[in-house]
Design an enzyme around this catalytic site. Structure first.
Site, PDB file in Angstrom:
ATOM      1  N   GLU A  52      -4.703   3.704  -0.667  1.00 53.20           N
ATOM      2  CA  GLU A  52      -3.771   4.659   0.099  1.00 53.20           C
ATOM      3  C   GLU A  52      -3.749   4.181   1.620  1.00 53.20           C
ATOM      4  OE1 GLU A  52      -1.588   7.272  -0.032  1.00 53.20           O
ATOM      5  OE2 GLU A  52      -1.517   6.919   2.007  1.00 53.20           O
ATOM      6  N   ASP A  89       2.332   4.210  -7.122  1.00 56.91           N
ATOM      7  CA  ASP A  89       2.943   5.860  -6.808  1.00 56.91           C
ATOM      8  C   ASP A  89       3.065   5.661  -5.129  1.00 56.91           C
ATOM      9  OD1 ASP A  89       1.167   9.083  -6.706  1.00 56.91           O
ATOM     10  OD2 ASP A  89       3.239   8.474  -6.534  1.00 56.91           O
TER      11      ASP A  89
END
Ligand code: SAM
Length: 287
Positions: A111, A161
């Site tokens: 991330e 994602d």
């Protein structure tokens, strides 16, 4: 319905000539990080809502429709996934669903924005549901594209994602990024990607499919429905080094689903198989 005044509403204008308005009953967080503007607010219909740069990312009310289909379809299709990579997913919902599979030994989550992780833990705890404490999770704060370019150990499933291809998410929709994903997949490995709402963002899907066509023996997309991703069904890109995953029998999927012991609210083995049946306007974007 007239357009509500902007006071007390978030108006998402991701798509040209179209806006989506959500009433903000209470704002919990609103701040800029080095990468994007984070905002979390309460909405009477969707519960807590996360937006990044004004675009709805996930809501407590309908996140299950997205996270279940982007996690369980590749993992149950693969059948023996041990190492999973999640690119993005800062709210923790994707890692949560991945690690519900006790068969998965290790999940790496890359991330770019630590701020998304930190405030999701505090303001959206239901999404991560404790996954950040799971010893099988390896959280890496980095750009997913740079991580993939430097990586050499293989993964059975790679899940992208990401945000939409604007801002930090743009690099996650490039041919070189997809090329590294193909390089890092095991022989039966599967890559799945968040690919937007094809009725509203046809070029996003078209461009990804153009790249997948050259990289994967088996490529295409499948569909899910996420009400807060306005404009119709959402496309999830699919690229695999073998056709085994896509062709898995319904009976086998049912056995794997039962063995996994998952309680789901959207995913079923029947929905899994049906999700690959594309309406003509979506199939046309793959041709
Ligand atoms: N479900 C959402 C959707 O379909 O648009 C995605 C939600 S998740 C919050 C998106 C995550 O991607 C964010 O946490 C964002 O920080 C992360 N992200 C964006 N660009 C990235 C990059 N280049 N590398 C890693 N993570 C990235």
């Amino acid at each position: 319905m007239t357009m509500p005044d902007r006071d007390g509403w978030t108006v998402e204008t991701l798509h040209d000539n179209y806006a989506q308005a959500l009433r903000e009953d209470r704002v919990f967080y609103d701040s800029e990080t080095d990468h994007q503007r984070l905002r979390v607010f309460e909405n009477g219909r969707f519960g807590r809502v996360l937006t990044l740069d004004g675009v709805v990312q996930t809501t407590e009310g309908d996140e299950f429709m997205y996270h279940e289909m982007l996690a369980h379809v590749p993992i149950l299709a693969h059948g023996a996934a041990k190492r999973v990579l999640v690119i993005g997913g800062g709210d923790g919902g994707m890692a949560r669903e991945v690690l519900r599979h006790t068969s998965v030994d290790h999940c790496t989550m890359v991330e770019i924005d630590a701020g998304v992780v930190d405030f999701s833990k505090e303001y959206l705890p239901a999404l991560s549901d404790g996954v950040f404490d799971d010893p099988r999770l390896d959280l890496v704060i980095a750009d997913g594209a740079a991580f993939m370019a430097e990586k050499h150990e293989p993964f059975d499933v790679i899940i992208v994602d990401s945000t939409d291809p604007i801002g930090p998410g743009e690099v996650l929709f490039t041919d070189s990024f997809y090329g590294h994903a193909a390089r890092l997949l095991t022989p039966d490995g599967i890559l799945v990607t968040q690919n937007g709402v094809p009725f509203m963002q046809p070029d996003e899907l078209r461009q990804t499919m153009r790249a997948f066509r050259t990289l994967f023996p088996d490529w295409g997309c499948y569909l899910t429905h996420v009400p807060s991703y306005a404009g119709g069904p959402m496309a999830l890109g699919w690229g695999s080094m073998s056709v085994k995953g896509r062709d898995v029998d319904l009976a086998v999927l049912k056995q794997r689903f039962a063995a996994a012991g998952l309680q789901t609210r959207y995913y079923t083995p029947e929905v899994h198989k049906a999700a690959f049946a594309l309406p003509a306007y979506v199939a046309a974007l793959l041709s």
